[in-house]
Design a protein around this motif. Structure first.
Motif, PDB file in Angstrom:
ATOM      1  N   LEU A 281      53.914   5.872   6.785  1.00 12.33           N
ATOM      2  CA  LEU A 281      52.469   5.740   6.934  1.00 12.33           C
ATOM      3  C   LEU A 281      52.195   5.545   8.425  1.00 12.33           C
ATOM      4  N   ILE A 282      51.487   6.510   9.024  1.00 15.18           N
ATOM      5  CA  ILE A 282      51.103   6.354  10.438  1.00 15.18           C
ATOM      6  C   ILE A 282      49.715   5.728  10.452  1.00 15.18           C
ATOM      7  N   SER A 283      49.617   4.495  10.946  1.00 16.08           N
ATOM      8  CA  SER A 283      48.339   3.780  10.944  1.00 16.08           C
ATOM      9  C   SER A 283      47.717   3.821  12.336  1.00 16.08           C
ATOM     10  N   VAL A 284      46.564   4.497  12.442  1.00 17.27           N
ATOM     11  CA  VAL A 284      45.865   4.633  13.729  1.00 17.27           C
ATOM     12  C   VAL A 284      44.828   3.509  13.826  1.00 17.27           C
ATOM     13  N   VAL A 285      45.021   2.627  14.812  1.00 16.55           N
ATOM     14  CA  VAL A 285      44.154   1.450  14.933  1.00 16.55           C
ATOM     15  C   VAL A 285      43.501   1.407  16.313  1.00 16.55           C
ATOM     16  N   GLY A 286      42.546   0.513  16.461  1.00 17.62           N
ATOM     17  CA  GLY A 286      41.901   0.340  17.766  1.00 17.62           C
ATOM     18  C   GLY A 286      40.448  -0.044  17.582  1.00 17.62           C
ATOM     19  N   PRO A 287      39.803  -0.442  18.676  1.00 15.17           N
ATOM     20  CA  PRO A 287      38.417  -0.896  18.588  1.00 15.17           C
ATOM     21  C   PRO A 287      37.442   0.229  18.285  1.00 15.17           C
ATOM     22  N   THR A 288      36.267  -0.140  17.884  1.00 11.72           N
ATOM     23  CA  THR A 288      35.206   0.812  17.577  1.00 11.72           C
ATOM     24  C   THR A 288      34.913   1.710  18.777  1.00 11.72           C
ATOM     25  N   GLY A 289      34.690   2.995  18.528  1.00 14.51           N
ATOM     26  CA  GLY A 289      34.268   3.910  19.592  1.00 14.51           C
ATOM     27  C   GLY A 289      35.368   4.427  20.497  1.00 14.51           C
ATOM     28  N   ILE A 290      36.637   4.164  20.172  1.00 12.56           N
ATOM     29  CA  ILE A 290      37.703   4.553  21.106  1.00 12.56           C
ATOM     30  C   ILE A 290      38.301   5.933  20.823  1.00 12.56           C
ATOM     31  N   GLY A 291      37.959   6.513  19.660  1.00 17.41           N
ATOM     32  CA  GLY A 291      38.453   7.868  19.382  1.00 17.41           C
ATOM     33  C   GLY A 291      39.542   7.963  18.322  1.00 17.41           C
ATOM     34  N   LYS A 292      39.532   7.007  17.386  1.00 20.19           N
ATOM     35  CA  LYS A 292      40.567   6.993  16.329  1.00 20.19           C
ATOM     36  C   LYS A 292      40.458   8.212  15.408  1.00 20.19           C
ATOM     37  N   THR A 293      39.209   8.624  15.099  1.00 20.72           N
ATOM     38  CA  THR A 293      39.007   9.749  14.168  1.00 20.72           C
ATOM     39  C   THR A 293      39.701  11.002  14.696  1.00 20.72           C
ATOM     40  N   ARG A 294      39.478  11.294  15.994  1.00 20.63           N
ATOM     41  CA  ARG A 294      40.070  12.503  16.592  1.00 20.63           C
ATOM     42  C   ARG A 294      41.594  12.448  16.549  1.00 20.63           C
TER      43      ARG A 294
ATOM     44  N   LYS B 150      26.133   7.190   7.008  1.00 19.58           N
ATOM     45  CA  LYS B 150      26.947   8.124   7.821  1.00 19.58           C
ATOM     46  C   LYS B 150      26.758   7.945   9.330  1.00 19.58           C
ATOM     47  N   ILE B 151      25.497   7.879   9.767  1.00 17.75           N
ATOM     48  CA  ILE B 151      25.240   7.893  11.215  1.00 17.75           C
ATOM     49  C   ILE B 151      25.635   6.560  11.853  1.00 17.75           C
ATOM     50  N   GLY B 152      25.170   5.476  11.251  1.00 21.61           N
ATOM     51  CA  GLY B 152      25.409   4.154  11.842  1.00 21.61           C
ATOM     52  C   GLY B 152      26.860   3.700  11.807  1.00 21.61           C
ATOM     53  N   THR B 153      27.685   4.357  10.991  1.00 20.71           N
ATOM     54  CA  THR B 153      29.109   3.971  10.943  1.00 20.71           C
ATOM     55  C   THR B 153      29.982   4.987  11.661  1.00 20.71           C
ATOM     56  N   ALA B 154      29.337   5.994  12.291  1.00 17.34           N
ATOM     57  CA  ALA B 154      30.070   7.068  12.983  1.00 17.34           C
ATOM     58  C   ALA B 154      31.106   7.698  12.067  1.00 17.34           C
ATOM     59  N   SER B 155      30.696   7.977  10.816  1.00 11.99           N
ATOM     60  CA  SER B 155      31.594   8.649   9.873  1.00 11.99           C
ATOM     61  C   SER B 155      31.992  10.013  10.422  1.00 11.99           C
ATOM     62  N   PRO B 156      33.183  10.502  10.061  1.00 12.77           N
ATOM     63  CA  PRO B 156      33.575  11.835  10.532  1.00 12.77           C
ATOM     64  C   PRO B 156      32.525  12.869  10.130  1.00 12.77           C
ATOM     65  N   SER B 157      32.272  13.826  11.014  1.00 14.63           N
ATOM     66  CA  SER B 157      31.279  14.877  10.740  1.00 14.63           C
ATOM     67  C   SER B 157      31.835  15.845   9.703  1.00 14.63           C
ATOM     68  N   SER B 158      30.971  16.713   9.175  1.00 12.17           N
ATOM     69  CA  SER B 158      31.453  17.684   8.178  1.00 12.17           C
ATOM     70  C   SER B 158      32.515  18.588   8.805  1.00 12.17           C
ATOM     71  N   GLY B 159      32.361  18.893  10.102  1.00 16.07           N
ATOM     72  CA  GLY B 159      33.371  19.698  10.808  1.00 16.07           C
ATOM     73  C   GLY B 159      34.713  18.986  10.860  1.00 16.07           C
ATOM     74  N   GLU B 160      34.662  17.688  11.169  1.00 19.21           N
ATOM     75  CA  GLU B 160      35.907  16.895  11.240  1.00 19.21           C
ATOM     76  C   GLU B 160      36.552  16.771   9.859  1.00 19.21           C
ATOM     77  N   LEU B 161      35.702  16.546   8.848  1.00 23.31           N
ATOM     78  CA  LEU B 161      36.235  16.415   7.478  1.00 23.31           C
ATOM     79  C   LEU B 161      36.899  17.715   7.023  1.00 23.31           C
ATOM     80  N   ALA B 162      36.401  18.846   7.559  1.00 23.58           N
ATOM     81  CA  ALA B 162      36.968  20.151   7.174  1.00 23.58           C
ATOM     82  C   ALA B 162      38.326  20.406   7.844  1.00 23.58           C
ATOM     83  N   GLU B 163      38.599  19.660   8.939  1.00 23.32           N
ATOM     84  CA  GLU B 163      39.862  19.888   9.658  1.00 23.32           C
ATOM     85  C   GLU B 163      41.063  19.301   8.942  1.00 23.32           C
ATOM     86  N   ALA B 164      40.841  18.238   8.167  1.00 24.79           N
ATOM     87  CA  ALA B 164      41.943  17.604   7.425  1.00 24.79           C
ATOM     88  C   ALA B 164      41.343  16.862   6.238  1.00 24.79           C
TER      89      ALA B 164
END
Length: 308
Positions: free
Chosen positions: A6-19, A45-59
């Motif tokens: 299990l690769i766990s990607v962690v870090g503070p809000t806004g740092i780019g974990k989704t990418r 969706k907006i206030g939690t910076a959920s992955p966009s539909s484009g990002e969700l389509a990538e994986a």
């Protein structure tokens, strides 16, 4: 049999974990499990910076927008659901990605929620004396009497394990086996934790810009549509509670937005404090290059090889 990873990607809000999670999922041709407790709710969706539909389509992603704000959902339920999901995914993949900045939700998945007490000095001294004077057999006898279930599975030739279990039972009055039911011992996957780091000022600048972007993307309208649910736990969160004060006429809009930024930075500071205590996180720099990413993959592969 090979252990799963299990690769766990962690870090503070806004740092780019989704990418980073998506880049890793694509590299390992696998799926992503979210442990961001705010992104579970589909109306936010907006206030939690959920992955966009484009990002969700990538994986493929799991636990993104899977609940309504009206649903009751506890961290214990999440632990159960996430482990069940991981077990299913591990049937098809050697490696799965976990991502999110909700510290306790990550802990629930990788360790379990039970916080065992620290060693009690007096108990340890007593038990050490028993061990030295009456031998390991006496400790085994004690543990067997206090907790036959744990005695059945423990390496009872390891006196340290016996000391620890008896100490915890004496402190809590509960069987050790019950308290570790969801501890690291029961995780049959290896966790490799990855973080992204940035100078604090740079991180705070990113957070401020992200809030401006959320406002441009319609956060105000999203919060207004959720105002009838403002009493619910899910909405008692940064990005929404400040705008509810604006709707009530308590604050003007500029002040509410500046409070969202301030509270987001405060949350990031708490996250940084939490992650700083960990010694098992391998960090990538913010805005990592292809070279940085390649060396991260090398590091992950080394960890995976150690697992075999």
């Amino acid at each position: 049999m090979k252990k799963k990873n299990l690769i766990s990607v962690v870090g503070p809000t806004g740092i780019g974990k989704t990418r980073l999670a998506i880049d890793l999922a694509k590299h390992f041709s696998t799926e992503i499990v979210s442990c961001d407790s705010r992104q579970f709710f589909r109306e936010m969706k907006i206030g939690t910076a959920s992955p966009s539909s484009g990002e969700l389509a990538e994986a493929p992603h799991h636990f993104i927008g899977s609940l309504s704000v009206e649903d009751y959902y506890s961290i214990g339920q999440y632990e159960e659901d996430a482990l069940k999901k991981l077990n299913g995914l591990f049937e098809n993949y050697e490696t799965v990605i976990l991502v999110g900045g909700s510290m306790m939700y990550e802990k629930a998945v990788i360790e379990g929620l039970n916080d065992l007490p620290e060693a009690d000095e007096d108990n340890q001294k007593k038990l050490q004396a028993i061990f030295e004077n009456q031998g390991i057999a006496k400790l085994q006898e004690l543990l067997k009497e206090l907790d036959p279930e744990y005695f059945a599975v423990v390496d009872f030739h390891n006196h340290r394990r016996l000391l620890r279990a008896i100490d915890v039972i004496w402190q809590t009055g509960k069987k050790y086996s019950e308290q570790i039911a969801v501890s690291q011992d029961s995780r049959d996957f290896k966790t490799i934790r990855i973080g992204i780091e940035a100078p604090r000022e740079e991180l705070y600048g990113r957070i401020n810009r992200r809030v401006d972007l959320m406002m441009e993307n319609g956060l105000l309208e999203e919060a207004r549509s959720l105002e009838p649910f403002k009493h619910l736990t899910a909405l008692n969160t940064v990005g929404y509670s400040e705008l509810f004060k604006y709707f009530e006429g308590e604050w003007d809009l500029d002040f509410a937005v500046s409070e969202i930024k301030k509270n987001s930075r405060r949350y990031a500071k708490r996250q940084l404090t939490w992650y700083r205590k960990a010694d098992d996180i391998h960090y990538l720099p913010l805005g990592y290059s292809q070279e940085d990413f390649n060396s991260l993959i090398e590091y992950i592969n080394e960890q995976i090889d150690l697992n075999h």
